[in-house]
Scaffold this active site. Structure first.
Site, PDB file in Angstrom:
ATOM      1  N   TRP A  13       0.814  -1.221   0.000  1.00 34.07           N
ATOM      2  CA  TRP A  13       0.000   0.000   0.000  1.00 34.07           C
ATOM      3  C   TRP A  13       0.850   1.275   0.000  1.00 34.07           C
ATOM      4  O   TRP A  13       0.312   2.376  -0.098  1.00 34.07           O
ATOM      5  CB  TRP A  13      -0.930   0.013   1.219  1.00 34.07           C
ATOM      6  N   LYS A  14       2.145   1.122   0.196  1.00 30.25           N
ATOM      7  CA  LYS A  14       3.048   2.292   0.275  1.00 30.25           C
ATOM      8  C   LYS A  14       2.509   3.285   1.297  1.00 30.25           C
ATOM      9  O   LYS A  14       2.013   2.879   2.342  1.00 30.25           O
ATOM     10  CB  LYS A  14       3.243   2.909  -1.106  1.00 30.25           C
ATOM     11  N   HIS A 105      12.879  -2.967  -1.077  1.00 27.39           N
ATOM     12  CA  HIS A 105      12.073  -2.371  -2.151  1.00 27.39           C
ATOM     13  C   HIS A 105      12.914  -1.289  -2.837  1.00 27.39           C
ATOM     14  O   HIS A 105      13.686  -0.588  -2.187  1.00 27.39           O
ATOM     15  CB  HIS A 105      10.786  -1.771  -1.561  1.00 27.39           C
ATOM     16  N   GLU A 107      12.257   1.563  -3.812  1.00 22.30           N
ATOM     17  CA  GLU A 107      12.101   2.915  -3.257  1.00 22.30           C
ATOM     18  C   GLU A 107      12.970   3.084  -2.017  1.00 22.30           C
ATOM     19  O   GLU A 107      13.489   4.168  -1.752  1.00 22.30           O
ATOM     20  CB  GLU A 107      10.613   3.191  -2.966  1.00 22.30           C
ATOM     21  N   GLU A 176      11.314  -7.050  -9.158  1.00 16.88           N
ATOM     22  CA  GLU A 176      10.581  -5.823  -9.488  1.00 16.88           C
ATOM     23  C   GLU A 176      11.471  -4.914 -10.325  1.00 16.88           C
ATOM     24  O   GLU A 176      12.286  -4.150  -9.776  1.00 16.88           O
ATOM     25  CB  GLU A 176      10.188  -5.083  -8.196  1.00 16.88           C
ATOM     26  N   GLY A 182       5.042   1.481 -10.787  1.00 23.41           N
ATOM     27  CA  GLY A 182       4.215   2.688 -10.802  1.00 23.41           C
ATOM     28  C   GLY A 182       4.177   3.390 -12.139  1.00 23.41           C
ATOM     29  O   GLY A 182       3.702   4.519 -12.246  1.00 23.41           O
ATOM     30  N   SER A 221       3.678  -2.754 -12.005  1.00 24.49           N
ATOM     31  CA  SER A 221       2.488  -2.474 -12.812  1.00 24.49           C
ATOM     32  C   SER A 221       1.652  -3.721 -13.083  1.00 24.49           C
ATOM     33  O   SER A 221       1.116  -3.890 -14.185  1.00 24.49           O
ATOM     34  CB  SER A 221       2.863  -1.749 -14.108  1.00 24.49           C
ATOM     35  N   GLY A 242       1.541  -2.902  -6.280  1.00 22.92           N
ATOM     36  CA  GLY A 242       1.494  -1.590  -5.636  1.00 22.92           C
ATOM     37  C   GLY A 242       0.153  -0.926  -5.888  1.00 22.92           C
ATOM     38  O   GLY A 242      -0.834  -1.176  -5.197  1.00 22.92           O
ATOM     39  N   GLY A 243       0.106  -0.063  -6.914  1.00 23.02           N
ATOM     40  CA  GLY A 243      -1.084   0.753  -7.182  1.00 23.02           C
ATOM     41  C   GLY A 243      -2.394  -0.024  -7.180  1.00 23.02           C
ATOM     42  O   GLY A 243      -3.380   0.403  -6.563  1.00 23.02           O
TER      43      GLY A 243
HETATM   44  C1  PEP Z   1       5.555  -1.864  -5.873  1.00 20.98           C
HETATM   45  O1  PEP Z   1       5.581  -0.765  -5.358  1.00 20.98           O
HETATM   46  O2  PEP Z   1       6.128  -2.820  -5.310  1.00 20.98           O
HETATM   47  C2  PEP Z   1       4.872  -2.006  -7.152  1.00 20.98           C
HETATM   48  C3  PEP Z   1       5.051  -3.122  -7.812  1.00 20.98           C
HETATM   49  O3  PEP Z   1       4.094  -0.961  -7.557  1.00 20.98           O
HETATM   50  P1  PEP Z   1       3.101  -0.930  -8.854  1.00 20.98           P
HETATM   51  O4  PEP Z   1       2.325  -2.203  -8.855  1.00 20.98           O
HETATM   52  O5  PEP Z   1       2.255   0.269  -8.648  1.00 20.98           O
HETATM   53  O6  PEP Z   1       3.990  -0.838 -10.049  1.00 20.98           O
END
Ligand code: PEP
Length: 268
Positions: A13-14, A105, A107, A176, A182, A221, A242-243
């Site tokens: 969920w970030k 992650h 980020e 990832e 994102g 994504s 994520g999103g």
């Molecule tokens: C994530 O933040 O681990 C991620 C995969 O984000 P998203 O699905 O939004 O690309």
């Protein structure tokens, strides 16, 4: 997907849903997951929602008689206690009801300077605290452009391999690609499969049994409309989302896609 490994769908969920809305979202996910077989689900809310989310999903699980979804933290600091202002330890996460934690992650690596060695230490400490680490690896667009994808991913993986071996399958790897997070640009299923197979081969050089047991998630994504094709690859054992994990309908569709693939006969 290989039916020897239960697919895992994890929602990151970030920095969203830190309050009561987190418990509401988790309750909705728990209700969907309770209707599905053959798929494991984890949600990763921000720190401030962890205890409420853990309590909510445990209560619903008890009422309905279904297994609870897992609760992951998005980060922690790999010391037991001390003068680390602003940080939270692995045992504090376990106390709050967590059983999973995301480590490494992109980020965290990019915005907070986390190194391969620090990520490896976190994976080790998480396992010691009986948390399942989701160890993230992945290349940037520049690295992919330079043909260095496998070199980067395997370097990140090798740093954490001792911890993965010690975890005997309790840890999960998430591939990832940074350029896919994102951005709405997911890796193609074939590209994801190539990297996942290389990760499994690398693990197998250390411990063939561990390589077969370890789940390797794809993240970047993942949406309702591309989940089935990514999850359909033989070495893709789930998704880190994520999103789309913030949208109950989209996350539910990804969970259903995993359950549907898991229910197919092996020869399909
Ligand atoms: C994530 O933040 O681990 C991620 C995969 O984000 P998203 O699905 O939004 O690309």
């Amino acid at each position: 997907m290989n039916r020897a490994r239960t697919p895992l769908i994890a929602g990151n969920w970030k920095m969203h849903h830190g309050g009561a809305s987190g418990a509401e979202l988790a309750a909705a996910v728990q209700r969907i997951a309770a209707q599905l077989r053959g798929v494991e689900c984890v949600v990763a809310p921000p720190f401030t929602a962890l205890a409420a989310v853990a309590q909510t999903v445990a209560e619903i699980a008890e009422q309905t008689g279904h297994a609870s979804i897992g609760v992951a933290a998005q980060n922690f600091y790999p010391e037991e206690k001390g003068a680390f202002t602003g940080e939270v330890s692995a045992s504090m996460l376990a106390d709050a009801g967590c059983n999973w934690v995301i480590v490494g992650h992109s980020e965290r690596r990019q915005l907070f300077g986390e190194t391969d060695a620090f990520v490896a230490k976190k994976a080790k400490v998480a396992l010691e605290a009986r948390l399942h680490p989701i160890v993230c690896v992945g290349e940037t667009l520049e690295e992919r452009g330079a043909g260095a994808t496998l070199e980067v991913v395997l370097r990140q993986l090798r740093a954490a391999t001792d911890a993965l071996v010690a975890g005997k399958g309790a840890a999960v790897v998430a591939y990832e690609p940074v350029w896919a997070i994102g951005t709405g640009k997911n890796a193609t299923p074939a590209d994801a499969q190539e990297v996942h197979a290389a990760i499994r081969k690398e693990l197998s050089a250390r411990d063939a049994g561990l390589a077969e047991r370890t789940r390797i998630l794809y993240g970047g994504s993942v949406k309702a409309d591309n989940a089935a094709s990514l999850l359909g690859q033989p070495d893709v054992d789930g998704a880190l989302v994520g999103g789309a994990s913030l949208d109950v309908a989209a996350f539910g569709a990804i969970l259903r896609a995993a359950a549907e693939l898991a229910s197919r006969p092996t020869s399909a």
